[in-house]
Design an enzyme around this catalytic site. Structure first.
Site, PDB file in Angstrom:
ATOM      1  N   SER A   1      -5.022   1.927  10.412  1.00  0.00           N
ATOM      2  CA  SER A   1      -4.187   0.882  10.980  1.00  0.00           C
ATOM      3  C   SER A   1      -4.689   0.592  12.379  1.00  0.00           C
ATOM      4  CB  SER A   1      -2.720   1.313  11.021  1.00  0.00           C
ATOM      5  OG  SER A   1      -1.931   0.334  11.702  1.00  0.00           O
TER       6      SER A   1
ATOM      7  N   TYR B   1      14.791 -15.081  -8.844  1.00  0.00           N
ATOM      8  CA  TYR B   1      13.639 -14.331  -9.370  1.00  0.00           C
ATOM      9  C   TYR B   1      13.385 -14.674 -10.839  1.00  0.00           C
ATOM     10  CZ  TYR B   1      10.690 -10.490 -10.894  1.00  0.00           C
ATOM     11  OH  TYR B   1       9.659  -9.753 -11.432  1.00  0.00           O
TER      12      TYR B   1
ATOM     13  N   HIS C   1      -8.996 -10.940   4.233  1.00  0.00           N
ATOM     14  CA  HIS C   1      -9.652 -10.333   3.074  1.00  0.00           C
ATOM     15  C   HIS C   1     -11.169 -10.455   3.127  1.00  0.00           C
ATOM     16  CE1 HIS C   1      -5.917 -10.526   0.226  1.00  0.00           C
ATOM     17  NE2 HIS C   1      -5.754  -9.708   1.239  1.00  0.00           N
TER      18      HIS C   1
ATOM     19  N   ARG D   1       4.178   1.499  -0.756  1.00  0.00           N
ATOM     20  CA  ARG D   1       5.178   1.572  -1.826  1.00  0.00           C
ATOM     21  C   ARG D   1       4.571   1.743  -3.204  1.00  0.00           C
ATOM     22  NH1 ARG D   1       7.301  -2.765  -4.362  1.00  0.00           N
ATOM     23  NH2 ARG D   1       6.385  -4.117  -2.760  1.00  0.00           N
ATOM     24  N   ARG D   2       3.446   1.077  -3.469  1.00  0.00           N
ATOM     25  CA  ARG D   2       2.898   1.110  -4.826  1.00  0.00           C
ATOM     26  C   ARG D   2       1.506   1.742  -4.912  1.00  0.00           C
ATOM     27  NH1 ARG D   2       5.335  -2.052  -8.774  1.00  0.00           N
ATOM     28  NH2 ARG D   2       4.094  -0.693 -10.131  1.00  0.00           N
TER      29      ARG D   2
ATOM     30  N   LYS E   1      -4.861  -9.295  -4.233  1.00  0.00           N
ATOM     31  CA  LYS E   1      -4.843 -10.712  -4.576  1.00  0.00           C
ATOM     32  C   LYS E   1      -4.041 -11.486  -3.523  1.00  0.00           C
ATOM     33  CE  LYS E   1      -0.564 -10.725  -5.141  1.00  0.00           C
ATOM     34  NZ  LYS E   1       0.223 -11.584  -4.224  1.00  0.00           N
TER      35      LYS E   1
ATOM     36  N   LEU F   1      -4.724  -6.226   3.312  1.00  0.00           N
ATOM     37  CA  LEU F   1      -4.473  -6.959   4.557  1.00  0.00           C
ATOM     38  C   LEU F   1      -3.920  -8.356   4.257  1.00  0.00           C
ATOM     39  CD1 LEU F   1      -7.802  -6.058   6.396  1.00  0.00           C
ATOM     40  CD2 LEU F   1      -5.522  -5.110   6.861  1.00  0.00           C
TER      41      LEU F   1
ATOM     42  N   ALA G   1       0.827  -1.202   0.000  1.00  0.00           N
ATOM     43  CA  ALA G   1       0.000   0.000   0.000  1.00  0.00           C
ATOM     44  C   ALA G   1       0.863   1.254   0.000  1.00  0.00           C
ATOM     45  CB  ALA G   1      -0.927  -0.002   1.206  1.00  0.00           C
TER      46      ALA G   1
ATOM     47  N   THR H   1       5.785  -8.242 -12.430  1.00  0.00           N
ATOM     48  CA  THR H   1       6.131  -7.162 -11.498  1.00  0.00           C
ATOM     49  C   THR H   1       7.145  -6.180 -12.081  1.00  0.00           C
ATOM     50  OG1 THR H   1       7.792  -8.598 -10.471  1.00  0.00           O
ATOM     51  CG2 THR H   1       5.606  -8.516  -9.435  1.00  0.00           C
TER      52      THR H   1
END
Length: 332
Positions: A47, A245, A89, A29-30, A107, A84, A27, A265
């Protein structure tokens, strides 16, 4: 007043307000940078820790709210984003819908088709939207791939192969906590499984599935599944939390192959490469840079505004939950 009750002039002037339930890394960072560029107004972040909410809110100018239920009562919040832990969810999506809020849920949304149908049914009863956040689908490289397949660039599609693996991280992290819905299938396997559904037709059959469990961690750390559609096209999806990765999928057809090298990503600044192999030649197609999270919030806002766009998102959420549950059951 609901958004759908506004006159056209009022609707054009009023930006929908969104709140964030939880201050997860994704949340901060992106999502928040994308929301601030999107058609939404970021109204509040919540929070269970007041200090954490205040820290996140301080950089955005929005309100800091202690407790998730309080955010659902906050004025000006038309929609919520729920990043969360997976195990929370369903509960908070339900509560948000019951409070009259549109919901964008991170997701994997929920672990069963029954829960997915309950939530989408509740959304439809209330005239609301619930949407699962697969941000990668909003990157233009996938539109380029779809166009190439539709144009016959690789002939008739024969198979899909998708791989998503990431290196090990802190073993105390959420993705390794079984009680929080962690594990490789839910955390990373959902990506190639979701991508496969963009290319294979209809309901998919699970031909096989395997999960490798780490006894110390208590969760699956790698796995694979083989799927098939009604036309006999197959999808092989591999995934893991203990790998170098890799984030790719390829489409193999009767006359060639198309590979997306950085499928799931890519960074906001990245220009992913699509590699098209046709007989004796290879073409490299460079996709534009794009913030796929901004694409998500733009699509979410569009469906908040346009009720006719919501059923497709609801069907996708149920379809994904059903397929993931069947993969899990097949793996034993």
């Amino acid at each position: 007043m609901d958004l759908e009750d506004l006159t056209p002039d009022q609707e054009s002037e009023r930006r929908a307000g969104i709140g964030i339930i939880g201050c997860a890394d994704i949340a901060v960072r992106r999502a928040i940078p994308a929301i601030r560029k999107s058609p939404f107004d970021l109204v509040a972040v919540a929070s269970r820790s007041p200090a954490k909410a205040e820290s996140v809110a301080a950089d955005t100018g929005c309100a800091a709210v202690e407790g998730y239920e309080a955010l659902l009562r906050a004025p000006g919040v038309d929609a919520v984003y729920v990043p969360l832990p997976n195990s929370e969810h369903a509960e908070w999506a339900r509560r948000a819908l019951e409070a009259g809020k549109h919901v964008l849920i991170e997701k994997p949304a929920v672990p069963s088709a029954g829960t997915a149908r309950m939530l989408t049914g509740l959304a439809e009863e209330r005239g609301l939207l619930i949407m699962e956040n697969f941000a990668f689908l909003r990157h233009p490289q996938h539109d380029l791939a779809q166009d190439l397949i539709a144009e016959g660039a690789i002939g008739e599609l024969r198979s899909f192969n998708g791989v998503f693996g990431i290196p090990p991280t802190d073993p105390n992290g959420i993705k390794y906590q079984a009680e929080l819905g962690g594990g490789a299938l839910w955390e990373v396997g959902c990506y190639p499984v979701r991508a496969a559904q963009e290319y294979l037709g209809g309901a998919l059959e699970v031909l096989g599935a395997s999960l490798e469990f780490d006894a110390k961690l208590g969760v699956d750390v790698s796995g694979a599944t083989l799927l098939r559609d009604g036309s006999g096209v197959t999808a092989h999806c591999s995934f893991g939390l203990s790998h170098g990765y890799r984030s790719t999928y390829d489409l193999w057809g009767s006359e060639g192959r198309l590979t997306l090298e950085w499928a799931f990503t890519p960074s906001r600044e990245a220009r992913p490469v699509l590699r098209l192999e046709q007989r004796d030649r290879e073409t490299r197609i460079v996709a534009p840079a794009s913030d796929q999270f901004l694409g998500v919030f733009s699509a979410f806002q569009a469906a908040v505004r346009d009720a006719s766009a919501r059923p497709a998102h609801h069907r996708e959420l149920v379809r994904q939950a059903d397929l993931m549950a069947r993969i899990r059951a097949h793996a034993g």
